[in-house]
Design an enzyme around this catalytic site. Structure first.
Site, PDB file in Angstrom:
ATOM      1  N   VAL A  58       0.892  -1.263  -0.068  1.00  0.00           N
ATOM      2  CA  VAL A  58       0.045  -0.204  -0.052  1.00  0.00           C
ATOM      3  C   VAL A  58       0.883   1.329   0.003  1.00  0.00           C
ATOM      4  O   VAL A  58       0.222   2.385  -0.219  1.00  0.00           O
ATOM      5  CB  VAL A  58      -0.862   0.167   1.155  1.00  0.00           C
ATOM      6  CG1 VAL A  58      -1.940  -1.008   1.232  1.00  0.00           C
ATOM      7  CG2 VAL A  58      -0.215   0.132   2.456  1.00  0.00           C
TER       8      VAL A  58
ATOM      9  N   ASN B  62      -6.987  -1.169   6.101  1.00  0.00           N
ATOM     10  CA  ASN B  62      -6.777  -1.737   7.402  1.00  0.00           C
ATOM     11  C   ASN B  62      -5.035  -2.167   7.492  1.00  0.00           C
ATOM     12  O   ASN B  62      -4.927  -2.640   8.546  1.00  0.00           O
ATOM     13  CB  ASN B  62      -7.741  -3.263   7.448  1.00  0.00           C
ATOM     14  CG  ASN B  62      -7.168  -3.946   8.474  1.00  0.00           C
ATOM     15  OD1 ASN B  62      -7.494  -3.797   9.619  1.00  0.00           O
ATOM     16  ND2 ASN B  62      -6.603  -4.942   8.231  1.00  0.00           N
TER      17      ASN B  62
ATOM     18  N   TYR C  73       3.369   4.709  15.408  1.00  0.00           N
ATOM     19  CA  TYR C  73       1.916   4.244  15.370  1.00  0.00           C
ATOM     20  C   TYR C  73       1.042   5.203  15.750  1.00  0.00           C
ATOM     21  O   TYR C  73      -0.310   5.345  15.017  1.00  0.00           O
ATOM     22  CB  TYR C  73       1.738   2.937  16.138  1.00  0.00           C
ATOM     23  CG  TYR C  73       0.303   2.238  15.820  1.00  0.00           C
ATOM     24  CD1 TYR C  73       0.375   1.362  14.579  1.00  0.00           C
ATOM     25  CD2 TYR C  73      -0.695   2.081  16.712  1.00  0.00           C
ATOM     26  CE1 TYR C  73      -0.612   0.673  14.580  1.00  0.00           C
ATOM     27  CE2 TYR C  73      -1.787   1.479  16.554  1.00  0.00           C
ATOM     28  CZ  TYR C  73      -1.818   0.861  15.445  1.00  0.00           C
ATOM     29  OH  TYR C  73      -2.917  -0.001  15.045  1.00  0.00           O
TER      30      TYR C  73
ATOM     31  N   LYS D 183      -2.047   7.078  13.283  1.00  0.00           N
ATOM     32  CA  LYS D 183      -3.480   6.872  13.665  1.00  0.00           C
ATOM     33  C   LYS D 183      -4.168   8.169  13.985  1.00  0.00           C
ATOM     34  O   LYS D 183      -5.401   8.427  13.465  1.00  0.00           O
ATOM     35  CB  LYS D 183      -3.780   5.765  14.786  1.00  0.00           C
ATOM     36  CG  LYS D 183      -3.265   4.286  14.699  1.00  0.00           C
ATOM     37  CD  LYS D 183      -3.886   3.938  13.274  1.00  0.00           C
ATOM     38  CE  LYS D 183      -3.347   2.531  12.995  1.00  0.00           C
ATOM     39  NZ  LYS D 183      -3.965   1.811  11.862  1.00  0.00           N
TER      40      LYS D 183
END
Length: 332
Positions: free
Chosen positions: A67, A93, A158, A162
């Site tokens: 991706v 996802n 992370y 997010k």
């Protein structure tokens, strides 16, 4: 706007489908008769997931995709539309993580986490929007984690991605409405700790075994949340009661919640075993095709820890009201 078709006639693209939440979501969609385009880096794992999807009654197309490559994601969209005639929904996802102190995570790994999680979502959304519009409308779901709303130590890369995904979704939703494309819904999922291979496969620079902070929920919980969003889209949906409680605490008393959650994660995110530094699956594909990460024993903590979070939230509320009362008296 919900899907223009029922799930048993829907075409859904799903990234990060080779394990964990992605695999569980693929199976949930297949059980309802959907056609799923499965994307991830590991073709072997995707083939195993696809075979199971077909056994469950769905159709499946395997499209190995990194991706971080926008051309590869455009090819994913084109192949899906060519195979099934259209795209009704897209679920972003795919995710990786590098765990460690901010200044000890190698820059190369930090950058890769940003590229997979945030830019991978960007590429997916850009590829999906024209096809969803051409289908007469549809649903775009981004898996952002409860760490899109709160933060935890040792997960700086992370956390950053997010939070970025959540903000990106909010902005694109506004733009779609303003440009007359409100028939495309943009939804964000915020799961709590989930029993997947995520912690086993994350890059690890802590010197210790990584485990998910309890309470830990099964990946099927997130899969069913995604299914509900496809049927009845909402801006955001939590997956797991702990996620909802954490979000409420963070909004009510952010400074206190930040300290408490930092202390809690520091005590619960590490197992007893020592581990050498590892880049995990940040650069190398995860080929497990497993939904769970083997944390079944921790599920016995679910009720106890959810109750603890509830009591902590109540305590936070009491503390906040008391502080406000003191300020009010001081102002008189």
């Amino acid at each position: 706007m919900a899907l223009t078709r029922t799930l048993d006639d829907a075409v859904v693209v799903l990234t990060g489908a080779s394990s964990g939440i992605g695999t569980a979501t693929a199976y949930a969609l297949a059980r309802r008769g959907a056609a799923v385009a499965l994307a991830a880096r590991s073709e072997d794992a995707l083939e195993r997931v696809a075979a199971r999807c077909r056994e469950l009654g769905g159709q499946a197309l395997v499209v190995p995709t990194d991706v971080t490559d926008p051309v590869a994601v455009e090819i994913l969209a084109a192949r899906t539309a060519e195979e099934f005639g259209r795209i009704d929904a897209w679920v972003n996802n795919a995710a990786v993580s590098a765990v460690g102190l901010f200044d000890e995570i190698p820059v190369r790994e930090f950058r890769r986490v940003l590229e997979v999680n945030l830019l991978g979502t960007v590429h997916g959304m850009r590829a999906a929007l024209p096809y969803l519009a051409a289908a007469g409308g549809g649903v775009l779901v981004n898996n952002a984690s409860v760490l899109a709303e709160v933060a935890m130590p040792y997960q700086s890369a992370y956390n950053a991605t997010k939070h970025g995904i959540r903000g990106l979704a909010d902005t694109v939703r506004q733009e779609l409405r303003l440009t007359g494309r409100g028939n495309v819904s943009v939804c964000t999922v915020l799961p709590a700790s989930i029993d997947t291979p995520f912690f086993r496969h994350a890059a690890n620079h802590t010197g210790r075994e990584l485990v998910p902070p309890p309470p830990v929920y099964p990946p099927e919980l997130v899969a069913e949340t995604v299914v509900r969003l496809l049927r009845r889209p909402r801006r955001e949906a939590y997956a797991g009661g702990a996620a909802r409680l954490l979000g409420a605490q963070w909004r009510l008393a952010p400074a206190l919640a930040e300290r408490v959650l930092g202390w809690y994660v520091h005590r619960t995110q590490f197992g007893p075993a020592r581990r050498p530094d590892s880049a995990g699956n940040v650069f190398v594909a995860d080929a497990t095709a497993r939904r769970d990460g083997g944390w079944h024993g921790r599920r016995r903590h679910l009720v106890r820890m959810t109750t603890a979070f509830g009591l902590a939230a109540a305590g936070t509320a009491v503390g906040t009201m008391a502080a406000r009362a003191r300020r009010s008296r001081a102002d008189r």
